[in-house]
Design a protein around this motif. Sequence first.
Motif, PDB file in Angstrom:
ATOM      1  N   SER A 100      30.195 -15.947   4.050  1.00  0.00           N
ATOM      2  CA  SER A 100      30.464 -17.532   5.356  1.00  0.00           C
ATOM      3  C   SER A 100      28.760 -17.645   5.929  1.00  0.00           C
ATOM      4  O   SER A 100      27.932 -16.123   5.950  1.00  0.00           O
ATOM      5  CB  SER A 100      30.634 -17.173   6.787  1.00  0.00           C
ATOM      6  N   ALA A 101      28.232 -18.707   6.073  1.00  0.00           N
ATOM      7  CA  ALA A 101      26.921 -18.908   6.538  1.00  0.00           C
ATOM      8  C   ALA A 101      26.737 -18.471   8.011  1.00  0.00           C
ATOM      9  O   ALA A 101      25.815 -18.267   9.075  1.00  0.00           O
ATOM     10  CB  ALA A 101      25.773 -20.396   6.863  1.00  0.00           C
ATOM     11  N   VAL A 102      27.927 -18.317   9.165  1.00  0.00           N
ATOM     12  CA  VAL A 102      28.802 -18.150  10.155  1.00  0.00           C
ATOM     13  C   VAL A 102      28.615 -17.005  10.284  1.00  0.00           C
ATOM     14  O   VAL A 102      27.803 -16.204  10.193  1.00  0.00           O
ATOM     15  CB  VAL A 102      28.864 -18.965  10.659  1.00  0.00           C
ATOM     16  N   PHE A 126      27.092 -17.525  -3.057  1.00  0.00           N
ATOM     17  CA  PHE A 126      26.946 -19.365  -2.323  1.00  0.00           C
ATOM     18  C   PHE A 126      27.879 -18.967  -1.473  1.00  0.00           C
ATOM     19  O   PHE A 126      28.384 -18.146  -0.546  1.00  0.00           O
ATOM     20  CB  PHE A 126      28.792 -19.628  -2.863  1.00  0.00           C
ATOM     21  N   VAL A 127      26.765 -19.189  -0.536  1.00  0.00           N
ATOM     22  CA  VAL A 127      26.745 -19.179   1.016  1.00  0.00           C
ATOM     23  C   VAL A 127      27.503 -20.217   1.739  1.00  0.00           C
ATOM     24  O   VAL A 127      26.980 -21.346   1.789  1.00  0.00           O
ATOM     25  CB  VAL A 127      24.975 -18.835   1.294  1.00  0.00           C
ATOM     26  N   ASN A 128      28.773 -20.103   2.139  1.00  0.00           N
ATOM     27  CA  ASN A 128      29.412 -21.425   2.880  1.00  0.00           C
ATOM     28  C   ASN A 128      28.740 -21.197   4.378  1.00  0.00           C
ATOM     29  O   ASN A 128      28.331 -20.647   4.868  1.00  0.00           O
ATOM     30  CB  ASN A 128      30.655 -20.740   1.969  1.00  0.00           C
ATOM     31  N   LYS A 129      29.505 -22.557   4.392  1.00  0.00           N
ATOM     32  CA  LYS A 129      29.696 -23.465   5.568  1.00  0.00           C
ATOM     33  C   LYS A 129      28.292 -23.489   6.533  1.00  0.00           C
ATOM     34  O   LYS A 129      27.562 -23.535   7.766  1.00  0.00           O
ATOM     35  CB  LYS A 129      30.703 -22.098   6.497  1.00  0.00           C
ATOM     36  N   ILE A 130      27.619 -24.134   5.753  1.00  0.00           N
ATOM     37  CA  ILE A 130      26.280 -24.345   6.631  1.00  0.00           C
ATOM     38  C   ILE A 130      26.178 -25.328   7.161  1.00  0.00           C
ATOM     39  O   ILE A 130      25.133 -26.169   7.985  1.00  0.00           O
ATOM     40  CB  ILE A 130      25.397 -24.718   5.199  1.00  0.00           C
ATOM     41  N   ASP A 131      27.806 -26.210   7.505  1.00  0.00           N
ATOM     42  CA  ASP A 131      27.588 -27.468   8.291  1.00  0.00           C
ATOM     43  C   ASP A 131      28.318 -26.623   9.737  1.00  0.00           C
ATOM     44  O   ASP A 131      28.447 -27.715  10.317  1.00  0.00           O
ATOM     45  CB  ASP A 131      28.493 -28.386   7.452  1.00  0.00           C
ATOM     46  N   ARG A 132      28.828 -25.469   9.650  1.00  0.00           N
ATOM     47  CA  ARG A 132      28.955 -25.228  10.943  1.00  0.00           C
ATOM     48  C   ARG A 132      27.951 -24.547  12.035  1.00  0.00           C
ATOM     49  O   ARG A 132      27.036 -24.501  11.610  1.00  0.00           O
ATOM     50  CB  ARG A 132      30.111 -23.528  10.472  1.00  0.00           C
TER      51      ARG A 132
END
Length: 656
Positions: A100-102, A126-132
């Motif tokens: 998680s990117a967060v 895969f670094v996810n949640k870049i939109d958060r």
Amino acid sequence: MHVLNLGILAHVDAGKTSLTERLLHSVGVIDEIGSVDSGNTQTDTLALERRRGITIKSAVVSFALDDVTVNLIDTPGHPDFIAEVERVLGVLDGAVLVVSAVEGVQAQTRVLMRTLRRLRIPTLVFVNKIDRRGARCEGVLRAVSERLTAAVVPMGTVAGLGARDARFAPGLGPVALDVLTAQDDDLLAAYVEGSLSDARLRAALAARTRDALVHPAFFGSAVTGAGVPELITGIRELLPVAGGDPDGPVSGTVFKVERGPAGEKIAYARMFSGTLRARDRVPYADAREEGRITAISVFDQGTDVRRDTVHAGRIAKVWGLADVRIGDALGEPRGAHGHFFAPPTLETVVVPGPGTDRGALHLALTRLAEQDPLIGLRHDEIRQETSVSLYGEVQKEVVQATLAEEFGLDVTFRETTPLCVEHPTGAGAAVEFNGKDENPFLATVGLRVEPAPAGAGVDFRLAVELGSMPYAFFKAIEDTVRDTLGQGLYGWQVTDCTVTLTDCGYSPRQSHAHQGFDKSMSSTGADFRGLTPLVLMEALRRAGSTVHEPMHRFRVEAPADTLGALLPVLAALRAVPRTTGTHGDLAVLEGVVPADRVHELEQRLPGLTRGEGELESSFDHYAPVARSAVPSRTRTDHNPLNRKEYLLKVTRRTGG
């Protein structure tokens, strides 16, 4: 058509199930993307999974990338279901580790990456949640490099971080050059000479990734789809396809077992060699059983479809193996891989609710144990109680809900307790001779018990000639020794010991021509199985044993100014900090804590650290119980520690 068996792994809530949905949508397998919150995802099919919003059981879906069929396996992220992840790791060609990117690198992320690296499974990050809101890229990438692997290569940059329209721009930067040239002198020489082309750099990246020496990192969002096309390209170009000769000997591994609508067993198997056909007879369970394959399904375009054959490299659902268990080999065994993660360290007794049929409960628990052998059913015939082994409290809640929803059974649980073991403290020996003293068995058995190094398990040795009696009798003694050590002087499993057979003897079958021949006076395997527990427990009694409880190593990161409140609580939980350090305003404590106190530490940590504390824990070792009252466990065997009671149950004779 090539095959790639791909695992999606992550800490719980990092977004791996959402990523699975996005991948399936991007390649055209599904028209609409399911949501974990809405409970309509492709891989979380259990009602309990959809209601709780977590993955409990691994699930397989399939899609095509050019000439490669990808069998994608979604795995649980919660540490209580790590056994489900373990079963999947042995059948993978590659993996995607979701971060998680967060939240960044979390406790389970580290456990998973350590295991992936140890098993040398090629892995993309895969670094996810870049939109958060609160998403970080540089900080997360730095944490990946420091806490997971230094050989991480960012595959591009992020624009609009933390916004809905955040996007991923692919492209190799200087880090790729640094990581790859550090591993390859020829590549470094080409760079110095100015002859290193972009194509050669990318070819080196692919080769190192397939060898699990480098881990490319992509950034994106499973919700918006940003970065997912680039990840798909990475899966296709950077991960290795499955090997295996379809014309070779049949060899596969069962990693999941479920029941069909009619109650029939269905085995999920990865084929490593050969071709399995419907109506074939195949040995399984290390050739201890043989069964006829009645049906086969392979995975294709998001579902499973019936086929007559399954070839090396593919995953299939197989019908017809009535006694199949998780971990069984189909055909030729590939060799035992052992456990990647520690076994459960906790247990609890299942208490049937009012009106709950005990027979139905036992059957239901047996069915659950088929799907998860590590829950370790233990049934006490005298008290009519069944206990189960657990990784944690969430798993207990899931077992309770599953029994209620799938089997209509109301249960509660007693307090969770640590699953201890016993170690011999010294050497002890005992012997009983055929026809002497009060030995009612037609057998001579002498055994010596000695301690062995930690982690050695149980080693059975012979100090007698192998040809001194039939091999079946030796086998009966060894098997009984291992079974009997399941309950030591205090009722716990005895491990890390050497058991040596020092004396043996039997009454041979007499010739029919011999006057007074009595077939009943010749020894049988039952004589050795009956006598061995008495001798072994007497030898163990003379050796003595100590009870050891499971200890977890822990790492706590918390604001430095909360240490004053945290340390007394750790002491009350019998946790022992071994190292304490500070990084700016952050304090890091590492140490050990009893396994049965981890859940309480998890619950209390947020309140002690203003919600900023983070705990990572995993099994480390067994330590002697440091309490005045040594914990004991109720026996479920015939109690060979009480000779009179044992003989009454086993032979209906008192033996004096």
